[in-house]
Every structure is written in C-alpha cells, then in structure tokens.
Design a protein around this motif. Structure first.
Motif, PDB file in Angstrom:
ATOM      1  N   LEU A   1      66.408  39.214 -27.857  1.00 54.78           N
ATOM      2  CA  LEU A   1      66.718  39.414 -26.442  1.00 54.78           C
ATOM      3  C   LEU A   1      68.178  39.117 -26.134  1.00 54.78           C
ATOM      4  O   LEU A   1      68.700  39.563 -25.106  1.00 54.78           O
ATOM      5  CB  LEU A   1      65.808  38.527 -25.583  1.00 54.78           C
ATOM      6  N   PHE A   2      68.852  38.368 -27.009  1.00 55.88           N
ATOM      7  CA  PHE A   2      70.284  38.133 -26.808  1.00 55.88           C
ATOM      8  C   PHE A   2      71.071  39.445 -26.818  1.00 55.88           C
ATOM      9  O   PHE A   2      72.163  39.527 -26.261  1.00 55.88           O
ATOM     10  CB  PHE A   2      70.831  37.206 -27.898  1.00 55.88           C
TER      11      PHE A   2
ATOM     12  N   ARG B   1      62.207  38.824 -19.630  1.00 52.52           N
ATOM     13  CA  ARG B   1      60.759  39.052 -19.695  1.00 52.52           C
ATOM     14  C   ARG B   1      60.433  40.528 -19.494  1.00 52.52           C
ATOM     15  O   ARG B   1      59.534  41.070 -20.152  1.00 52.52           O
ATOM     16  CB  ARG B   1      60.044  38.202 -18.650  1.00 52.52           C
ATOM     17  N   ALA B   2      61.153  41.176 -18.581  1.00 46.63           N
ATOM     18  CA  ALA B   2      60.916  42.606 -18.368  1.00 46.63           C
ATOM     19  C   ALA B   2      61.231  43.400 -19.635  1.00 46.63           C
ATOM     20  O   ALA B   2      60.475  44.294 -20.029  1.00 46.63           O
ATOM     21  CB  ALA B   2      61.762  43.104 -17.201  1.00 46.63           C
ATOM     22  N   LEU B   3      62.333  43.064 -20.295  1.00 45.69           N
ATOM     23  CA  LEU B   3      62.693  43.767 -21.527  1.00 45.69           C
ATOM     24  C   LEU B   3      61.689  43.494 -22.639  1.00 45.69           C
ATOM     25  O   LEU B   3      61.490  44.330 -23.523  1.00 45.69           O
ATOM     26  CB  LEU B   3      64.092  43.347 -21.969  1.00 45.69           C
ATOM     27  N   ALA B   4      61.049  42.337 -22.586  1.00 47.06           N
ATOM     28  CA  ALA B   4      60.032  42.007 -23.582  1.00 47.06           C
ATOM     29  C   ALA B   4      58.659  42.551 -23.211  1.00 47.06           C
ATOM     30  O   ALA B   4      57.684  42.317 -23.925  1.00 47.06           O
ATOM     31  CB  ALA B   4      59.956  40.487 -23.768  1.00 47.06           C
ATOM     32  N   GLY B   5      58.565  43.274 -22.071  1.00 55.68           N
ATOM     33  CA  GLY B   5      57.305  43.909 -21.688  1.00 55.68           C
ATOM     34  C   GLY B   5      56.456  43.124 -20.728  1.00 55.68           C
ATOM     35  O   GLY B   5      55.303  43.491 -20.495  1.00 55.68           O
ATOM     36  N   GLU B   6      56.988  42.051 -20.127  1.00 56.03           N
ATOM     37  CA  GLU B   6      56.216  41.233 -19.189  1.00 56.03           C
ATOM     38  C   GLU B   6      57.045  41.036 -17.920  1.00 56.03           C
ATOM     39  O   GLU B   6      57.596  39.970 -17.676  1.00 56.03           O
ATOM     40  CB  GLU B   6      55.857  39.879 -19.810  1.00 56.03           C
ATOM     41  N   ALA B   7      57.123  42.081 -17.108  1.00 56.66           N
ATOM     42  CA  ALA B   7      57.988  42.033 -15.940  1.00 56.66           C
ATOM     43  C   ALA B   7      57.415  41.196 -14.810  1.00 56.66           C
ATOM     44  O   ALA B   7      58.166  40.651 -13.992  1.00 56.66           O
ATOM     45  CB  ALA B   7      58.267  43.455 -15.441  1.00 56.66           C
TER      46      ALA B   7
ATOM     47  N   ARG C   1      56.845  52.514 -15.159  1.00 58.38           N
ATOM     48  CA  ARG C   1      55.440  52.136 -14.973  1.00 58.38           C
ATOM     49  C   ARG C   1      54.850  51.600 -16.273  1.00 58.38           C
ATOM     50  O   ARG C   1      54.089  50.630 -16.280  1.00 58.38           O
ATOM     51  CB  ARG C   1      54.619  53.332 -14.494  1.00 58.38           C
ATOM     52  N   MET C   2      55.222  52.215 -17.397  1.00 60.53           N
ATOM     53  CA  MET C   2      54.647  51.843 -18.683  1.00 60.53           C
ATOM     54  C   MET C   2      55.201  50.519 -19.207  1.00 60.53           C
ATOM     55  O   MET C   2      54.461  49.687 -19.739  1.00 60.53           O
ATOM     56  CB  MET C   2      54.909  52.946 -19.718  1.00 60.53           C
ATOM     57  N   HIS C   3      56.509  50.314 -19.058  1.00 66.56           N
ATOM     58  CA  HIS C   3      57.157  49.186 -19.733  1.00 66.56           C
ATOM     59  C   HIS C   3      57.661  48.102 -18.790  1.00 66.56           C
ATOM     60  O   HIS C   3      57.963  46.995 -19.248  1.00 66.56           O
ATOM     61  CB  HIS C   3      58.325  49.694 -20.581  1.00 66.56           C
ATOM     62  N   PHE C   4      57.786  48.392 -17.492  1.00 66.60           N
ATOM     63  CA  PHE C   4      58.346  47.407 -16.571  1.00 66.60           C
ATOM     64  C   PHE C   4      57.442  47.132 -15.369  1.00 66.60           C
ATOM     65  O   PHE C   4      57.885  46.538 -14.399  1.00 66.60           O
ATOM     66  CB  PHE C   4      59.729  47.863 -16.079  1.00 66.60           C
ATOM     67  N   ASP C   5      56.202  47.573 -15.425  1.00 67.70           N
ATOM     68  CA  ASP C   5      55.237  47.308 -14.346  1.00 67.70           C
ATOM     69  C   ASP C   5      55.805  47.681 -12.981  1.00 67.70           C
ATOM     70  O   ASP C   5      55.763  46.899 -12.032  1.00 67.70           O
ATOM     71  CB  ASP C   5      54.830  45.830 -14.347  1.00 67.70           C
ATOM     72  N   LEU C   6      56.330  48.895 -12.869  1.00 63.93           N
ATOM     73  CA  LEU C   6      56.996  49.325 -11.642  1.00 63.93           C
ATOM     74  C   LEU C   6      56.102  49.210 -10.423  1.00 63.93           C
ATOM     75  O   LEU C   6      56.539  48.809  -9.345  1.00 63.93           O
ATOM     76  CB  LEU C   6      57.484  50.769 -11.803  1.00 63.93           C
ATOM     77  N   ASP C   7      54.823  49.549 -10.574  1.00 62.73           N
ATOM     78  CA  ASP C   7      53.918  49.606  -9.422  1.00 62.73           C
ATOM     79  C   ASP C   7      53.093  48.338  -9.243  1.00 62.73           C
ATOM     80  O   ASP C   7      52.112  48.335  -8.501  1.00 62.73           O
ATOM     81  CB  ASP C   7      52.973  50.810  -9.564  1.00 62.73           C
TER      82      ASP C   7
ATOM     83  N   ILE D   1      65.025  49.772 -29.947  1.00 63.89           N
ATOM     84  CA  ILE D   1      65.604  48.662 -29.194  1.00 63.89           C
ATOM     85  C   ILE D   1      64.503  47.743 -28.680  1.00 63.89           C
ATOM     86  O   ILE D   1      64.674  46.520 -28.618  1.00 63.89           O
ATOM     87  CB  ILE D   1      66.511  49.178 -28.056  1.00 63.89           C
ATOM     88  N   ARG D   2      63.329  48.293 -28.321  1.00 64.77           N
ATOM     89  CA  ARG D   2      62.218  47.423 -27.916  1.00 64.77           C
ATOM     90  C   ARG D   2      61.763  46.562 -29.094  1.00 64.77           C
ATOM     91  O   ARG D   2      61.407  45.393 -28.928  1.00 64.77           O
ATOM     92  CB  ARG D   2      61.053  48.254 -27.379  1.00 64.77           C
ATOM     93  N   GLN D   3      61.757  47.144 -30.291  1.00 62.88           N
ATOM     94  CA  GLN D   3      61.397  46.376 -31.482  1.00 62.88           C
ATOM     95  C   GLN D   3      62.421  45.274 -31.737  1.00 62.88           C
ATOM     96  O   GLN D   3      62.059  44.138 -32.071  1.00 62.88           O
ATOM     97  CB  GLN D   3      61.317  47.307 -32.691  1.00 62.88           C
ATOM     98  N   ALA D   4      63.699  45.580 -31.559  1.00 64.59           N
ATOM     99  CA  ALA D   4      64.750  44.590 -31.801  1.00 64.59           C
ATOM    100  C   ALA D   4      64.664  43.431 -30.822  1.00 64.59           C
ATOM    101  O   ALA D   4      64.988  42.291 -31.175  1.00 64.59           O
ATOM    102  CB  ALA D   4      66.123  45.258 -31.710  1.00 64.59           C
ATOM    103  N   PHE D   5      64.234  43.688 -29.587  1.00 62.99           N
ATOM    104  CA  PHE D   5      64.118  42.612 -28.606  1.00 62.99           C
ATOM    105  C   PHE D   5      63.137  41.523 -29.070  1.00 62.99           C
ATOM    106  O   PHE D   5      63.283  40.363 -28.707  1.00 62.99           O
ATOM    107  CB  PHE D   5      63.646  43.162 -27.251  1.00 62.99           C
ATOM    108  N   HIS D   6      62.146  41.898 -29.843  1.00 64.13           N
ATOM    109  CA  HIS D   6      61.131  40.945 -30.292  1.00 64.13           C
ATOM    110  C   HIS D   6      61.473  40.321 -31.643  1.00 64.13           C
ATOM    111  O   HIS D   6      60.678  39.558 -32.186  1.00 64.13           O
ATOM    112  CB  HIS D   6      59.766  41.625 -30.370  1.00 64.13           C
TER     113      HIS D   6
END
Length: 663
Positions: free
Chosen positions: A128-129, A168-174, A443-449, A598-603
């Motif tokens: 995440l850095f 947290r949003a970038l890690a999939g938990e917005a 909507r899929m990755h950042f819980d927009l709704d 990039i999502r894989q690299a964040f983790h």
C-alpha cells in the motif's frame, strides 16, 4: 525363488553423508532469491529437485529457530542467506509496534499523533506504500487541510484518518466496517502508528467532518486541483468533461423517494448524484442532485462550479447522454463558454448516402479508428420560443451503423464545436462510456453505492414535486386517443361499406339511422377522450411533497460526499498507478492486466526500513511470477524518482523489490 532372492534389495538407510551442508543450502537460497526455478537450481548445484525443496525447508527452519532463540536480536530479512546484502540490512520480523501509550493518554491535548516508523520485515500490506505518490497527486490531503484545517484534538488526526480510508479502499474495504477485516497492528505499521483506527473511531471522526457542512467545498477543491494539475498524458484534462447522473439505490428502512434505475430497470428508493469525469473517465466532481431533478437542470446549475474548477476562460467540451437533451440548454452552454457533445434525440430524417465520407481519429494509445460519417448543420427549435420560430444551429455528425436484423440505420450526434475533427467528435462521445466503466469499477472495488451513513433528515414538505396522478391521467388520455383512432377507422370502413353495396345491388339507400349506427362507436370514443382530457387538465402539474408523501426523508449527504472524495482519490490513485505500469514498465500484458497487477501489489508484504536518515525505504517481497515482479520493480524505480514525502513527516519514500537494484 532364486530370481526373487537375487532382486531383493538391502535394508533402507543413508548411503553416505548428506550433500546439503550449510554452504550448499546457502547457495540454493541465494539462487532461489533470484527467482530461479527449482529444476534450474538443482542442475546448477548438482542435486535433485527434491533436495532443493528440502534445502529451502531446512533454511526456513533454521531461520525460525535462530529468531526464536535470540532474545532481542534482529532476524534476517531473507532466511539463512549466507551473507546479507549490505543494501538490504537485517530487520526484525514484525516487531512490536512503537509504544504510543503516552500520546494516547494525552490525546485530548494532542492535535494528532505523528507517524513513527520502526524497522520491520515482512510487514503485511506493505504494498500500500506504492499509493502515496499517486495519493499526493490527487490533492486529497492538501484540499482537506485547506477546507477543514484539522480535526478536534485526538490521537488520530485529519491526515491519518484520510490516509487510512484511502488505503483501505485500495485494499478493497472502502466502508468503515472494512476496518474489522484488517489486523489493526498490521495496517498501523503502514500508517506509522501502533494500530489503525477502529470502526467507531472512523465513524466519529468522519462525523466531526460532516458536522462542519463543508463536504462540497472539499469536492470543489479536489476538482480544482485535478483540472489545473498536469498529469501523465493529461496536459489538458479539462478540455473534455463528461457529465452523467448516477442513481444510488437505498436498502434501509427510512422512507426515501423512489427513482427509476436504468441499471435495475424499475423504480427503487434511491438518491441521485451528478458526476463529472475528465477525458480519461476519472471522477472530478460530484454533487447530490435534487430529488427528481433532470440532467438538463443539473447541468445548467453545474456550469458556474465547472468554470471555477477549470480556473480560466477556455472553452470546454462537455459530453453527456440524451438525458440532458434541451436545445435551450445547448444555447445557454454555448454562451457560457462550454461546447456541447451529445446524441440527437427524437425521430430524425435519414441523410443521403452521398453526404457520407470516411473519417478517422488516432487516440492517445496510438490506435487509429475509421468511420463512415456525414458532417452537416441543423437548426433546432428552442422550446421556449416555438411560436416565434427561433432556432439554435448546431453541427450534426451522422453515422450509418448495422442493426441486429442485418440492416442499417443512421445515428446522429450534435456538437457546438465547429472546429473539432469529425473523427475525434465520434471518438470523444464514444469515450463517454469510460464514465460508465468508472461507476462499474467503483461499485465493484470501492463500494460506491454503500451506505456510509445511516442518518437522514426530513425532506422539505413544501417542496413542489411532479404530480404522479397527472401522469396516470395522461396515460388514460393516450389510451383514449388510441381507442378514438381505432373507432374512427372502423366508422370510416362501415360508412364506405354502406356507400358501396355488394355487386348486383341496383339501388343504395343510406338512412340517418344507418349512419348513426355506424358512427355510434366513434361518438362514444370521442366522449371518452374528451372526458379523459378534461380530467387530465384539471389535475395540477405539481403538488406539495407533504401532501403526496408525508414523512419522506432524505439520506445524509455530508458524510456521503466526504466518502465520495476519499473514493475519488483512491480511484484516481489506482488509475494513475495502472497508467504508470502501462507506460513506464515492460509488462507485456499491461493493457489488459495493469489494474489487476496493481491490486495484487497493494496486498504484497515487504520491509519497512527507516534506518537511512531522511528516507523511508520500502522493500517489497517478490510477486508470484517473474514478469509481475519485474514490472513492479520498474514501477518502484519510477515512484522513487518522484521523491514523495510520507504525509506528516520529512521522510522521502524510496521503493524497491528485494534482491533487485536498490535506490
């Protein structure tokens, strides 16, 4: 029996001394760190593939035993390496976080706890850095400081709350509830704190921001920063903007007004937002639309804020769909320095094929597309002045496209930009789907709704809203008109039959009674139509909301806008890094896999090394595949060149992959 006796083997047991001495094991570990395959390592060292696996396990066991048996001694970052690289110092594996008990005890007198980093190896979520250079470019932290100043005194300050939310949003938990899916100490190491904030703290601190009522100012600050900054390939991002409405369905228990959702295909309790995106489809601006407001009305209201965000008087091309159709709006936008780009609405006569020629456009990726199009001028009547015949002239670009049945049809786009290349106009309007893709991705990755706040306020009971009874009455008018047309056709057919008797009949006698009988259904239909039209006209067009839906509420907007600002920063950061992978690395499948990479690299886990004064070095562990590791290594070199400072500190971030060239 003799054959069996001759083939019998001796007792099992070691046939000689083991070849996996410390020197051989160290060599195997070093080769494995270079991402060599097990088979290649065995061939070079002179052992079997099974022995290579056994050597790596022995090395891991030795490293764990040495770590457990040495009190307070730092463990090696790479297990059982024969001689640690001087550029990769040995760091303790997940040491206890830096004690912050004194600061927590004095939280009421402390504006915020500053980030403090301890040397640590194999830190979860160290990837995440990578987001910090892109986060700085988003302007979120800078804009929040300018708008809010700071939060009330407490351990978690404005920067740490926002950085935590973006990561947290970038890690999939917005959502705030997503904090429960992280080990607080693990995420705290990335934040430079002893532990990350928990759900109740996040909600309380965001609530304190919402109480100021400045969320729209934060959005405006982000938009101004975005449109006036120069990004990769975005030296003129504000030249093209896309505007679209987004219906966010509500699943709670409050009485929220219903809106038609094009995605769900039926009316649902919902709130509506108007989003503005740049030429890349990245979100720039968002406002909460008035319940039931049209896109055309929202566009007219947005123009002053868009002009402020653009920051100068240049003309801006604004693309939107048919929901914003209004010739009067088009004329207003042209006078305000905005060019229109939209689809033509309503039935339009086809153009002659002689007017169509080939047009082309080369996009930002160097891909050239061609179309068959006609470029003409059309006059649109202004709705408010139809009686005077006043019109507004626009440029119409028409295309011939295939239909499902195997035929063709013509589609038409309109623009007020008379100098724009026809091919580019077609490309720009087609690229409006980038904004739809942004909604889908978010909507899929950042819980927009998601429901980021369950609070609500009473809607204004005096607000005038469209009368649904009038709409239902108009449907009866349409049905009556259809029945009247059918009755008229039947009456004409009956009268024609009376005047043209069958062959062989010499005399035709048509009496009034016969005519009355033929026209009776028509007269009944006329009466029904007159009655339906009169009932429709008696109903008022708009009624008080309090009379129509007493007790209706509006979902909280302040908290939602703040979380939208966070998601916008996270989305733009992810898109920026994906763009960097496509343009600054040799990743062969970057076009299709940059976002997933990039999502894989964040983790990815890695080491945090603050031992070099003035720097914070992040060394990520290798990724599962060599090509992904090489791509992230190249990305690390590029991000290190930005010399980004970690928020709230003077530490310059440096990035690398383990066992690669260090910065």
């Amino acid at each position: 029996m003799a054959a069996v006796a001759q083939g019998k083997k001796g007792p099992k047991g070691p046939k000689g001394p083991s070849r996996l001495g410390r020197e051989v094991v160290g060599r195997i570990v070093a080769l494995r760190a270079q991402h060599r395959s097990l088979r290649a390592i065995g061939a070079e060292v002179g052992v079997s593939e099974f022995s290579v696996r056994r050597a790596l396990k022995l090395a891991a066991d030795r490293g764990a035993a040495e770590t457990a048996g040495t009190a307070g001694a730092p463990a090696a970052a790479e297990p059982a390496a024969p001689a640690p690289d001087a550029r990769q110092p040995e760091l303790p594996i997940l040491p206890a976080p830096v004690a912050r008990a004194a600061e927590r005890a004095a939280a009421g007198e402390l504006e915020a706890a500053s980030p403090v980093f301890a040397a640590a190896a194999r830190v979860p979520h160290a990837g995440l850095f990578l987001a910090f250079p892109a986060l700085e470019a988003s302007g979120l932290l800078e804009g929040a400081k300018a708008v809010y100043g700071s939060l009330p005194n407490g351990f978690y300050g404005l920067e740490s709350i926002l950085v935590d939310a973006v990561l947290r949003a970038l890690a999939g938990e917005a959502r705030a509830e997503g904090a429960t899916r992280f080990n607080p100490a693990d995420l705290g190491r990335v934040l430079g704190l002893d532990r990350a904030p928990e759900v109740k703290t996040i909600r309380r601190r965001l609530g304190q921001l919402a109480e100021t009522g400045k969320a729209q100012e934060l959005i405006a600050a982000l938009a101004a920063h975005h449109l006036t900054s120069t990004g990769p390939g975005g030296e003129n991002l504000a030249a093209v903007l896309y505007v679209d409405g987004h219906v966010r369905a509500y699943q709670g228990t409050k009485k929220i007004g219903k809106l038609y959702s094009t995605r769900l295909k039926f009316p649902v309790p919902a709130t509506e937002e108007t989003w503005v995106a740049d030429a890349h489809g990245s979100p720039v601006f968002v406002v909460m639309a008035e319940p039931g407001a049209s896109l055309a009305g929202e566009l007219r209201a947005l123009l002053p804020e868009l002009r402020t965000a653009v920051g100068d008087g240049r003309r801006v091309l604004v693309g939107f769909d048919q929901g914003g159709w209004s010739p009067a709006l088009f004329a207003h936008m042209a006078g305000a320095g905005f060019d229109v780009l939209t689809w033509r609405k309503g039935a339009t006569p086809d153009l002659g094929e002689a007017l169509f020629t080939g047009v082309a456009h080369t996009d930002e990726h160097g891909e050239t597309r061609t179309w068959f199009a006609a470029d003409t001028l059309v006059d649109l009547p202004l709705a408010a002045t139809k009686t005077t015949g006043e019109v507004f002239q626009m440029r119409q670009i028409s295309r011939i496209v295939p239909t499902k049945g195997g035929g063709t049809r013509q589609i038409h786009l309109l623009t007020t930009d008379l100098n724009l290349n026809a091919g580019e106009a077609i490309h720009r309007l087609g690229a409006r789907w980038r904004q739809e893709n942004q909604f889908r991705y978010a909507r899929m990755h950042f819980d927009l709704d998601s429901h980021d706040s369950y609070a609500g306020t009473d809607d204004d009971p005096e607000r005038m809203v469209p009368n649904p009874a009038r709409a239902r009455a108009y449907q009866k008018v349409l049905a009556a008109r259809k029945h009247h047309a059918e009755a008229a056709a039947e009456a004409d057919a009956a009268l024609l039959a009376l005047k043209n008797p069958p062959a062989g009949t010499n005399e035709v006698t048509v009496t009034n009674a016969m005519i009355n009988q033929a026209k009776a259904p028509l007269w009944g239909a006329e009466t029904a139509l007159t009655t339906a039209e009169a009932a429709h006209q008696r109903l008022p067009q708009r009624v008080r909301l309090g009379d129509l839906a007493p007790g209706q509420q509006v979902a909280d907007t302040e908290t939602k806008l703040i979380t939208h600002a966070i998601r916008m920063a996270a989305y733009n950061a992810a898109m920026t890094l994906a763009r960097e992978i496509r343009t600054n690395t040799g990743y062969a499948k970057a076009t299709n896999e940059a976002h997933a990479l990039i999502r894989q690299a964040f983790h990815q886990s890695g080491d945090i090394d603050p031992t070099v004064p003035g720097h914070l070095t992040i060394r990520l562990d290798p990724l599962p595949t060599k090509r992904a590791t090489n791509a992230i290594a190249e990305l690390c070199d590029h991000l290190s060149a930005t010399k980004t400072r970690y928020p709230g500190t003077g530490l310059i971030l440096r990035y690398a992959l383990k066992n690669t060239t260090q910065p």
